[in-house]
Scaffold this motif. Structure first.
Motif, mmCIF file in Angstrom:
data_model
loop_
_atom_site.group_PDB
_atom_site.id
_atom_site.type_symbol
_atom_site.label_atom_id
_atom_site.label_comp_id
_atom_site.label_asym_id
_atom_site.label_seq_id
_atom_site.Cartn_x
_atom_site.Cartn_y
_atom_site.Cartn_z
ATOM 1 N N GLY A 194 -30.639 -12.131 -21.883
ATOM 2 C CA GLY A 194 -29.647 -12.778 -21.030
ATOM 3 C C GLY A 194 -29.462 -14.240 -21.414
ATOM 4 N N SER A 195 -28.309 -14.757 -21.096
ATOM 5 C CA SER A 195 -27.991 -16.143 -21.452
ATOM 6 C C SER A 195 -28.922 -17.154 -20.793
ATOM 7 C CB SER A 195 -26.537 -16.459 -21.094
ATOM 8 O OG SER A 195 -26.300 -16.257 -19.715
ATOM 9 N N THR A 196 -29.541 -16.813 -19.665
ATOM 10 C CA THR A 196 -30.431 -17.764 -18.991
ATOM 11 C C THR A 196 -31.661 -18.089 -19.834
ATOM 12 O OG1 THR A 196 -31.625 -16.017 -17.821
ATOM 13 C CG2 THR A 196 -29.732 -16.983 -16.699
ATOM 14 N N GLU A 197 -31.997 -17.203 -20.775
ATOM 15 C CA GLU A 197 -33.171 -17.410 -21.621
ATOM 16 C C GLU A 197 -33.038 -18.640 -22.506
ATOM 17 O OE1 GLU A 197 -36.017 -15.479 -21.629
ATOM 18 O OE2 GLU A 197 -35.078 -14.528 -19.884
ATOM 19 N N PHE A 198 -31.812 -19.074 -22.755
ATOM 20 C CA PHE A 198 -31.566 -20.108 -23.750
ATOM 21 C C PHE A 198 -31.184 -21.454 -23.134
ATOM 22 C CE2 PHE A 198 -30.261 -15.896 -25.231
ATOM 23 C CZ PHE A 198 -31.251 -15.696 -26.171
ATOM 24 N N LEU A 199 -31.291 -21.552 -21.800
ATOM 25 C CA LEU A 199 -30.845 -22.764 -21.112
ATOM 26 C C LEU A 199 -31.949 -23.333 -20.231
ATOM 27 C CD1 LEU A 199 -27.355 -21.412 -19.979
ATOM 28 C CD2 LEU A 199 -27.788 -23.034 -21.830
ATOM 29 N N GLU A 200 -31.949 -24.645 -20.089
ATOM 30 C CA GLU A 200 -32.853 -25.339 -19.173
ATOM 31 C C GLU A 200 -32.119 -25.590 -17.862
ATOM 32 O OE1 GLU A 200 -36.054 -26.102 -19.934
ATOM 33 O OE2 GLU A 200 -35.731 -25.116 -21.872
ATOM 34 N N LYS A 201 -32.863 -25.833 -16.792
ATOM 35 C CA LYS A 201 -32.233 -26.198 -15.522
ATOM 36 C C LYS A 201 -31.586 -27.574 -15.661
ATOM 37 C CE LYS A 201 -35.218 -23.552 -12.509
ATOM 38 N NZ LYS A 201 -36.233 -23.585 -11.452
ATOM 39 N N THR A 202 -30.412 -27.720 -15.059
ATOM 40 C CA THR A 202 -29.689 -28.987 -15.086
ATOM 41 C C THR A 202 -29.324 -29.354 -13.647
ATOM 42 O OG1 THR A 202 -27.605 -27.810 -15.417
ATOM 43 C CG2 THR A 202 -28.727 -28.598 -17.403
ATOM 44 N N GLU A 203 -28.484 -30.342 -13.495
ATOM 45 C CA GLU A 203 -27.995 -30.705 -12.164
ATOM 46 C C GLU A 203 -27.222 -29.524 -11.573
ATOM 47 O OE1 GLU A 203 -28.548 -33.655 -10.459
ATOM 48 O OE2 GLU A 203 -29.942 -34.033 -12.116
ATOM 49 N N ILE A 204 -27.080 -29.541 -10.269
ATOM 50 C CA ILE A 204 -26.404 -28.456 -9.550
ATOM 51 C C ILE A 204 -25.017 -28.918 -9.122
ATOM 52 C CG2 ILE A 204 -26.471 -27.027 -7.463
ATOM 53 C CD1 ILE A 204 -29.589 -27.301 -7.650
ATOM 54 N N THR A 205 -24.042 -28.020 -9.278
ATOM 55 C CA THR A 205 -22.677 -28.290 -8.844
ATOM 56 C C THR A 205 -22.284 -27.236 -7.812
ATOM 57 O OG1 THR A 205 -22.101 -29.197 -10.999
ATOM 58 C CG2 THR A 205 -20.275 -28.537 -9.581
ATOM 59 N N GLU A 206 -21.649 -27.698 -6.725
ATOM 60 C CA GLU A 206 -21.184 -26.783 -5.678
ATOM 61 C C GLU A 206 -19.706 -26.505 -5.878
ATOM 62 O OE1 GLU A 206 -22.083 -28.267 -1.789
ATOM 63 O OE2 GLU A 206 -24.234 -28.320 -2.188
ATOM 64 N N TYR A 207 -19.336 -25.262 -5.626
ATOM 65 C CA TYR A 207 -17.941 -24.843 -5.715
ATOM 66 C C TYR A 207 -17.557 -24.193 -4.393
ATOM 67 C CZ TYR A 207 -18.765 -25.358 -10.715
ATOM 68 O OH TYR A 207 -19.091 -25.848 -11.951
ATOM 69 N N ARG A 208 -16.398 -24.567 -3.885
ATOM 70 C CA ARG A 208 -15.886 -23.968 -2.652
ATOM 71 C C ARG A 208 -14.845 -22.932 -3.046
ATOM 72 N NH1 ARG A 208 -16.464 -25.295 2.320
ATOM 73 N NH2 ARG A 208 -17.198 -27.372 1.846
ATOM 74 N N ILE A 209 -15.076 -21.685 -2.622
ATOM 75 C CA ILE A 209 -14.100 -20.641 -2.898
ATOM 76 C C ILE A 209 -13.460 -20.197 -1.597
ATOM 77 C CG2 ILE A 209 -15.098 -19.840 -5.060
ATOM 78 C CD1 ILE A 209 -16.560 -17.669 -3.594
ATOM 79 N N LEU A 210 -12.191 -19.897 -1.687
ATOM 80 C CA LEU A 210 -11.400 -19.479 -0.532
ATOM 81 C C LEU A 210 -10.652 -18.201 -0.891
ATOM 82 C CD1 LEU A 210 -9.715 -22.951 -0.041
ATOM 83 C CD2 LEU A 210 -11.585 -22.084 1.336
ATOM 84 N N LYS A 211 -10.141 -17.517 0.103
ATOM 85 C CA LYS A 211 -9.286 -16.369 -0.168
ATOM 86 C C LYS A 211 -8.091 -16.885 -0.970
ATOM 87 C CE LYS A 211 -6.870 -12.550 1.914
ATOM 88 N NZ LYS A 211 -6.550 -11.824 3.125
ATOM 89 N N GLY A 212 -7.820 -16.283 -2.097
ATOM 90 C CA GLY A 212 -6.719 -16.727 -2.952
ATOM 91 C C GLY A 212 -7.071 -17.863 -3.885
ATOM 92 N N LYS A 213 -8.286 -18.427 -3.767
ATOM 93 C CA LYS A 213 -8.722 -19.508 -4.660
ATOM 94 C C LYS A 213 -10.154 -19.213 -5.117
ATOM 95 C CE LYS A 213 -9.039 -24.451 -5.158
ATOM 96 N NZ LYS A 213 -9.899 -25.472 -4.658
#
Length: 177
Positions: A86-105
């Protein structure tokens, strides 16, 4: 008394941390084409939809969006064969970003990649994810499909929450010649 204060403080610290999950979302992949040839570039888009407003969180490098590939060929009785890391095997933890999802977005993230080959493998390379994995060339024929798997891993899951919210699989064809 001091012991009880410490327990209460630890409990408050635990419940005040931002919890997250990917439940109550529809998760799937799209690609720019369904059939590729060696040397083709491709676009793989992860889409996460929600009927209600929801916040989801990803590491900036998308370490918690795990993507992998496997082979499917009913005639050769191959079902999820030669599964890549899996792709997670090749990455280190970084900063976290929040995303807001809505119906239609919905949340949409497109990764660009390249399909190449070596003497023995068909290689899938997604530079942004530091992902470069091969599938055995000998298992490819006109009936072989490449299945794209994925799951979203909550960064700080709620108590008793599912730790792996799977993406609906997507299949593509890679022609050897």
């Amino acid at each position: 008394m001091r012991k009880y204060c410490l327990i209460i403080l630890l409990f408050l610290a635990m419940i005040s941390c931002k919890k997250d999950n990917f439940s109550e979302t529809e998760r799937y992949f799209t690609t720019d084409k369904t059939t590729y040839q060696i040397g083709d570039e491709f676009e793989l888009t992860a889409i996460i939809k929600s009927v209600n407003e929801k916040e989801i969180r990803f590491y900036e490098n998308f370490k918690n969006l795990d993507i992998s590939f496997a082979l499917m060929n009913n005639e050769k009785q191959i079902h999820n064969g030669s599964w890549t890391d899996g792709s997670t095997e090749f990455l280190e933890k970084t900063e976290i970003t929040e995303y807001r999802i809505l119906k239609g977005k919905p949340f949409e993230k497109t990764f660009k990649g390249l399909i190449s080959q070596t003497n023995n493998e068909i290689v899938i390379h997604i530079p942004e994810l530091n992902f470069k994995q091969g599938l055995p060339k000998k298992d490819f024929d006109k009936n072989t499909r490449v299945r794209i798997h994925g799951h979203c891993v909550p960064i700080n899951p709620e108590f008793a929450a599912s730790l792996e919210e799977f993406m609906k699989v997507k299949e593509i064809i890679i022609l050897k010649e």
